[in-house]
Design a protein around this motif. Structure first.
Motif, PDB file in Angstrom:
ATOM      1  N   LEU A  89       0.917  -1.041   0.000  1.00  0.00           N
ATOM      2  CA  LEU A  89       0.029   0.064   0.141  1.00  0.00           C
ATOM      3  C   LEU A  89       0.957   1.408   0.081  1.00  0.00           C
ATOM      4  O   LEU A  89       0.683   1.957  -0.848  1.00  0.00           O
ATOM      5  CB  LEU A  89      -0.780  -0.144   1.098  1.00  0.00           C
ATOM      6  CG  LEU A  89      -1.717   1.284   1.372  1.00  0.00           C
ATOM      7  CD1 LEU A  89      -2.630   1.380   0.399  1.00  0.00           C
ATOM      8  CD2 LEU A  89      -2.460   1.323   2.747  1.00  0.00           C
ATOM      9  N   ILE A  90       1.723   1.395   0.710  1.00  0.00           N
ATOM     10  CA  ILE A  90       2.859   2.414   0.947  1.00  0.00           C
ATOM     11  C   ILE A  90       3.403   2.789  -0.503  1.00  0.00           C
ATOM     12  O   ILE A  90       3.603   3.826  -0.944  1.00  0.00           O
ATOM     13  CB  ILE A  90       3.989   2.318   1.884  1.00  0.00           C
ATOM     14  CG1 ILE A  90       3.261   2.248   3.181  1.00  0.00           C
ATOM     15  CG2 ILE A  90       4.786   3.290   2.021  1.00  0.00           C
ATOM     16  CD1 ILE A  90       3.978   1.727   4.511  1.00  0.00           C
ATOM     17  N   GLU A  91       3.819   1.773  -1.002  1.00  0.00           N
ATOM     18  CA  GLU A  91       4.596   1.886  -2.271  1.00  0.00           C
ATOM     19  C   GLU A  91       3.541   2.212  -3.479  1.00  0.00           C
ATOM     20  O   GLU A  91       3.957   3.258  -4.156  1.00  0.00           O
ATOM     21  CB  GLU A  91       5.151   0.366  -2.894  1.00  0.00           C
ATOM     22  CG  GLU A  91       5.760   0.372  -4.051  1.00  0.00           C
ATOM     23  CD  GLU A  91       6.455  -0.892  -4.076  1.00  0.00           C
ATOM     24  OE1 GLU A  91       6.217  -1.532  -5.600  1.00  0.00           O
ATOM     25  OE2 GLU A  91       6.927  -1.804  -3.421  1.00  0.00           O
ATOM     26  N   GLN A  94       3.081   6.097  -2.869  1.00  0.00           N
ATOM     27  CA  GLN A  94       4.280   6.510  -3.073  1.00  0.00           C
ATOM     28  C   GLN A  94       4.106   6.899  -4.785  1.00  0.00           C
ATOM     29  O   GLN A  94       4.937   7.951  -5.129  1.00  0.00           O
ATOM     30  CB  GLN A  94       5.575   6.078  -2.742  1.00  0.00           C
ATOM     31  CG  GLN A  94       5.793   6.322  -1.150  1.00  0.00           C
ATOM     32  CD  GLN A  94       6.802   5.459  -0.522  1.00  0.00           C
ATOM     33  OE1 GLN A  94       7.345   4.335  -1.276  1.00  0.00           O
ATOM     34  NE2 GLN A  94       7.394   5.875   0.554  1.00  0.00           N
ATOM     35  N   LYS A  95       3.951   5.865  -5.515  1.00  0.00           N
ATOM     36  CA  LYS A  95       3.913   5.833  -7.016  1.00  0.00           C
ATOM     37  C   LYS A  95       2.848   6.945  -7.265  1.00  0.00           C
ATOM     38  O   LYS A  95       3.098   7.791  -8.344  1.00  0.00           O
ATOM     39  CB  LYS A  95       3.679   4.173  -7.447  1.00  0.00           C
ATOM     40  CG  LYS A  95       3.523   4.389  -8.966  1.00  0.00           C
ATOM     41  CD  LYS A  95       3.361   2.937  -9.557  1.00  0.00           C
ATOM     42  CE  LYS A  95       3.362   3.041 -11.057  1.00  0.00           C
ATOM     43  NZ  LYS A  95       3.305   1.613 -11.337  1.00  0.00           N
ATOM     44  N   GLU A  97       1.827   9.590  -5.701  1.00  0.00           N
ATOM     45  CA  GLU A  97       1.973  10.947  -5.297  1.00  0.00           C
ATOM     46  C   GLU A  97       3.285  11.553  -6.421  1.00  0.00           C
ATOM     47  O   GLU A  97       3.186  12.579  -6.702  1.00  0.00           O
ATOM     48  CB  GLU A  97       2.843  10.983  -3.807  1.00  0.00           C
ATOM     49  CG  GLU A  97       1.930  10.868  -2.846  1.00  0.00           C
ATOM     50  CD  GLU A  97       2.561  10.647  -1.444  1.00  0.00           C
ATOM     51  OE1 GLU A  97       3.667  10.297  -1.463  1.00  0.00           O
ATOM     52  OE2 GLU A  97       1.550  11.047  -0.426  1.00  0.00           O
ATOM     53  N   ALA A  98       4.056  10.390  -6.892  1.00  0.00           N
ATOM     54  CA  ALA A  98       5.045  10.617  -7.778  1.00  0.00           C
ATOM     55  C   ALA A  98       4.356  11.015  -9.412  1.00  0.00           C
ATOM     56  O   ALA A  98       4.840  12.278 -10.081  1.00  0.00           O
ATOM     57  CB  ALA A  98       6.087   9.589  -7.918  1.00  0.00           C
ATOM     58  N   LEU A  99       3.349  10.342  -9.399  1.00  0.00           N
ATOM     59  CA  LEU A  99       2.704  10.492 -10.878  1.00  0.00           C
ATOM     60  C   LEU A  99       1.889  11.844 -10.731  1.00  0.00           C
ATOM     61  O   LEU A  99       1.897  12.681 -11.682  1.00  0.00           O
ATOM     62  CB  LEU A  99       1.718   9.463 -11.013  1.00  0.00           C
ATOM     63  CG  LEU A  99       2.233   8.093 -11.417  1.00  0.00           C
ATOM     64  CD1 LEU A  99       1.281   6.963 -11.577  1.00  0.00           C
ATOM     65  CD2 LEU A  99       3.044   8.409 -12.857  1.00  0.00           C
ATOM     66  N   ARG A 100       1.329  12.312  -9.548  1.00  0.00           N
ATOM     67  CA  ARG A 100       0.636  13.650  -9.323  1.00  0.00           C
ATOM     68  C   ARG A 100       1.585  14.492  -9.347  1.00  0.00           C
ATOM     69  O   ARG A 100       1.362  15.612 -10.127  1.00  0.00           O
ATOM     70  CB  ARG A 100      -0.172  13.440  -7.893  1.00  0.00           C
ATOM     71  CG  ARG A 100      -1.043  14.593  -7.646  1.00  0.00           C
ATOM     72  CD  ARG A 100      -1.767  14.419  -6.361  1.00  0.00           C
ATOM     73  NE  ARG A 100      -3.052  13.470  -6.622  1.00  0.00           N
ATOM     74  CZ  ARG A 100      -4.040  13.672  -6.890  1.00  0.00           C
ATOM     75  NH1 ARG A 100      -4.424  15.120  -7.327  1.00  0.00           N
ATOM     76  NH2 ARG A 100      -5.005  12.873  -6.855  1.00  0.00           N
ATOM     77  N   LYS A 101       2.758  14.516  -8.831  1.00  0.00           N
ATOM     78  CA  LYS A 101       3.708  15.477  -8.936  1.00  0.00           C
ATOM     79  C   LYS A 101       4.303  15.780 -10.427  1.00  0.00           C
ATOM     80  O   LYS A 101       4.253  17.048 -10.670  1.00  0.00           O
ATOM     81  CB  LYS A 101       5.073  15.066  -7.982  1.00  0.00           C
ATOM     82  CG  LYS A 101       5.951  16.329  -7.889  1.00  0.00           C
ATOM     83  CD  LYS A 101       7.162  15.801  -7.044  1.00  0.00           C
ATOM     84  CE  LYS A 101       8.027  16.960  -7.014  1.00  0.00           C
ATOM     85  NZ  LYS A 101       9.227  16.761  -6.395  1.00  0.00           N
ATOM     86  N   HIS A 102       4.448  14.594 -10.889  1.00  0.00           N
ATOM     87  CA  HIS A 102       4.934  14.880 -12.649  1.00  0.00           C
ATOM     88  C   HIS A 102       3.756  15.661 -13.299  1.00  0.00           C
ATOM     89  O   HIS A 102       4.146  16.460 -14.109  1.00  0.00           O
ATOM     90  CB  HIS A 102       5.280  13.505 -13.030  1.00  0.00           C
ATOM     91  CG  HIS A 102       5.497  13.571 -14.498  1.00  0.00           C
ATOM     92  ND1 HIS A 102       6.582  13.982 -14.981  1.00  0.00           N
ATOM     93  CD2 HIS A 102       4.668  13.325 -15.488  1.00  0.00           C
ATOM     94  CE1 HIS A 102       6.541  14.176 -16.359  1.00  0.00           C
ATOM     95  NE2 HIS A 102       5.437  13.550 -16.541  1.00  0.00           N
ATOM     96  N   LYS A 103       2.440  15.309 -12.974  1.00  0.00           N
ATOM     97  CA  LYS A 103       1.437  15.771 -13.893  1.00  0.00           C
ATOM     98  C   LYS A 103       1.379  17.258 -13.651  1.00  0.00           C
ATOM     99  O   LYS A 103       1.104  18.138 -14.256  1.00  0.00           O
ATOM    100  CB  LYS A 103       0.056  15.147 -13.395  1.00  0.00           C
ATOM    101  CG  LYS A 103      -1.147  15.577 -14.044  1.00  0.00           C
ATOM    102  CD  LYS A 103      -2.371  14.721 -13.488  1.00  0.00           C
ATOM    103  CE  LYS A 103      -3.619  15.217 -14.257  1.00  0.00           C
ATOM    104  NZ  LYS A 103      -4.892  14.356 -13.901  1.00  0.00           N
ATOM    105  N   LEU A 104       1.517  17.683 -12.251  1.00  0.00           N
ATOM    106  CA  LEU A 104       1.638  19.135 -11.929  1.00  0.00           C
ATOM    107  C   LEU A 104       2.813  19.941 -12.415  1.00  0.00           C
ATOM    108  O   LEU A 104       2.663  20.739 -12.909  1.00  0.00           O
ATOM    109  CB  LEU A 104       1.693  19.105 -10.092  1.00  0.00           C
ATOM    110  CG  LEU A 104       1.846  20.821  -9.768  1.00  0.00           C
ATOM    111  CD1 LEU A 104       0.416  21.473 -10.072  1.00  0.00           C
ATOM    112  CD2 LEU A 104       2.106  20.625  -8.146  1.00  0.00           C
ATOM    113  N   GLU A 105       3.896  19.137 -12.433  1.00  0.00           N
ATOM    114  CA  GLU A 105       5.223  20.019 -12.984  1.00  0.00           C
ATOM    115  C   GLU A 105       4.856  20.179 -14.601  1.00  0.00           C
ATOM    116  O   GLU A 105       5.147  21.163 -15.119  1.00  0.00           O
ATOM    117  CB  GLU A 105       6.153  19.061 -12.877  1.00  0.00           C
ATOM    118  CG  GLU A 105       6.836  19.172 -11.457  1.00  0.00           C
ATOM    119  CD  GLU A 105       7.783  18.128 -11.068  1.00  0.00           C
ATOM    120  OE1 GLU A 105       8.069  17.062 -12.012  1.00  0.00           O
ATOM    121  OE2 GLU A 105       8.445  18.280 -10.064  1.00  0.00           O
ATOM    122  N   VAL A 106       4.338  19.069 -15.302  1.00  0.00           N
ATOM    123  CA  VAL A 106       3.916  19.339 -16.688  1.00  0.00           C
ATOM    124  C   VAL A 106       2.878  20.673 -17.040  1.00  0.00           C
ATOM    125  O   VAL A 106       3.030  21.346 -18.061  1.00  0.00           O
ATOM    126  CB  VAL A 106       3.373  17.937 -17.304  1.00  0.00           C
ATOM    127  CG1 VAL A 106       2.588  18.192 -18.508  1.00  0.00           C
ATOM    128  CG2 VAL A 106       4.502  16.858 -17.087  1.00  0.00           C
TER     129      VAL A 106
END
Length: 123
Positions: A89-91, A94-95, A97-106
């Motif tokens: 679940l934690i993994e 984290q995945k 959250e990383a995808l959400r962060k990438h989407k925001l950066e784009v």
């Protein structure tokens, strides 16, 4: 006749809600909600904050709203009553959250490009 007020789908500022977890808990109490779940998008950070402050006459259920993408469409999946220490679940969180962060950066990159373009085109 006695009954409980229940809300199993709410968000805090840990994702896209308007209240931080403790303020949300105050609103839950004011609304006489006795059974509830915090289902922030792709994070369980607010659960630990709320759990520490839940009164004994209330029932708090661990919650999360996973963002998913299928071949057909985007969907949100609600999850309840899980073990927050589960490594898988934690993994997954984290995945997400990383995808959400990438989407925001784009998105921010696109907006910066548009801003530069509009500045050059001033009349």
């Amino acid at each position: 006749m006695s009954y409980s007020h229940i809300d199993l789908h709410m968000h805090s500022t840990c994702s896209d809600g308007s209240d931080d977890p403790l303020t949300l808990l105050e609103h839950v109490r004011e609304a006489h909600i006795t059974t509830f779940s915090l289902t922030d998008h792709d994070t369980i950070k607010g659960n630990a904050i709320i759990r520490e402050h839940v009164q004994q006459d209330m029932t708090f259920i661990n919650g999360i709203e996973f963002s998913t993408i299928t071949p057909i469409r985007q969907a949100h999946v609600l999850g309840y009553g899980f073990d927050e220490t589960n490594e898988e679940l934690i993994e997954a969180i984290q995945k997400g959250e990383a995808l959400r962060k990438h989407k925001l950066e784009v998105r921010l990159g696109y907006l910066k490009q548009q801003r530069r373009y509009l500045k050059r085109r001033r009349y």
